[in-house]
Design an enzyme around this catalytic site. Structure first.
Site, short mmCIF file in Angstrom:
data_model
loop_
_atom_site.label_atom_id
_atom_site.label_comp_id
_atom_site.label_asym_id
_atom_site.label_seq_id
_atom_site.Cartn_x
_atom_site.Cartn_y
_atom_site.Cartn_z
N TYR A 179 48.90 44.81 47.06
CA TYR A 179 49.09 43.90 45.83
C TYR A 179 48.30 44.19 44.71
CZ TYR A 179 48.30 39.69 43.26
OH TYR A 179 48.35 38.47 42.21
N SER B 188 46.86 40.64 37.44
CA SER B 188 45.85 40.16 38.29
C SER B 188 44.40 40.88 37.98
CB SER B 188 46.00 39.98 39.85
OG SER B 188 44.98 39.68 40.50
#
Length: 253
Positions: free
Chosen positions: A158, A145
């Site tokens: 995350y 990501s």
């Protein structure tokens, strides 16, 4: 169908029933691979993507393989073996993941453990148990990501999982290079998927703000990421390994 450049190959795409994973499964199948896509609970979504791939002339199988508990990788590969008759695998795309987490003040130990179990531990052991069945010259692509390089404290845990996944990529590339297996990470930015629908779609302000983050001035589409994965999975990507490919459209440069 596409160029058939992956004809005869078997590809595993975790989380291949929705969003980015769905687009990756479709693209690899269009390139000729037999795609085994996993889903956690939504069997209907898995079935629908298989039907769509088959309608487009491709080959796909959906298997249920929820991640995040001990033994998940072993159960995944048992389901893969049952579905394929024990076929060897050429391409592994670790795409399944929990997409968000709390900020530091709100983060619980249980929430921390859950996001790391799905986003980090599962890919580690999926690859570990794949090594005897992964063909030399194979491909591993980890879906990371943009938050691994862009500070977003509101989803700190995350982001930490994606940093760990990128480190995993680098070390795997060294370990598996002698077998001609390439290992790379792809870092998507904000992508128009069902996961982001609750805050992105139908919210013009959020959409425009997200588009403005990108140097290209738009929100990403799942196919933007799928095409990068297809390059890495093909022979065209044979000399790229241990790399992190930014797929954010130049966000927050």
């Amino acid at each position: 169908m596409g160029t058939e450049r992956l004809d005869g190959k078997f590809a595993l795409v975790t989380g291949g029933s929705r969003g980015i994973g769905r687009a990756i499964a479709r693209r690899l199948a269009a390139d000729g691979a037999t795609v085994v896509l996993t889903y956690a609970q939504d069997a209907e979504a898995g079935r629908e993507n298989v039907e769509r791939i088959e309608k487009e002339g491709g080959r796909a199988i959906a298997i249920q393989a929820p991640l995040g508990t001990h033994g998940d990788a072993e159960r995944l590969w048992a389901a893969y073996d049952e579905a394929t008759g024990g076929a060897r695998v050429d391409i592994i795309v670790n795409n399944a993941g929990i997409g968000r987490s709390a900020d530091l003040a709100s983060l619980t130990e249980e929430g921390f453990d859950e996001v790391f179990a799905v986003n980090v531990r599962a890919p580690f052991f999926i690859v570990q148990q794949a090594l005897p069945r992964l063909n030399d010259g194979g491909r591993i692509v980890n879906i990371s990501s943009g938050v691994a390089r862009i500070a977003m404290p509101e989803i700190l845990a995350y982001g930490a999982t994606k940093g760990a996944l990128d480190n995993f990529t680098m070390n795997l590339a060294v370990q598996l290079g002698a077998r001609g297996i390439t290992v790379n990470s792809v870092r998507p930015g904000i992508i128009d998927t069902d996961v982001n629908a609750s805050w992105l779609r139908g919210n013009q302000e959020a959409w425009e703000r997200s588009a403005a983050l990108s140097a290209l001035g738009r929100v990403g589409e799942p196919e933007d990421v799928a095409d990068i994965v297809a390059f890495l999975a093909s022979d065209d990507g044979r000399w790229v390994t241990g790399s992190v490919l930014d797929a954010t459209g130049g966000s927050s440069l």
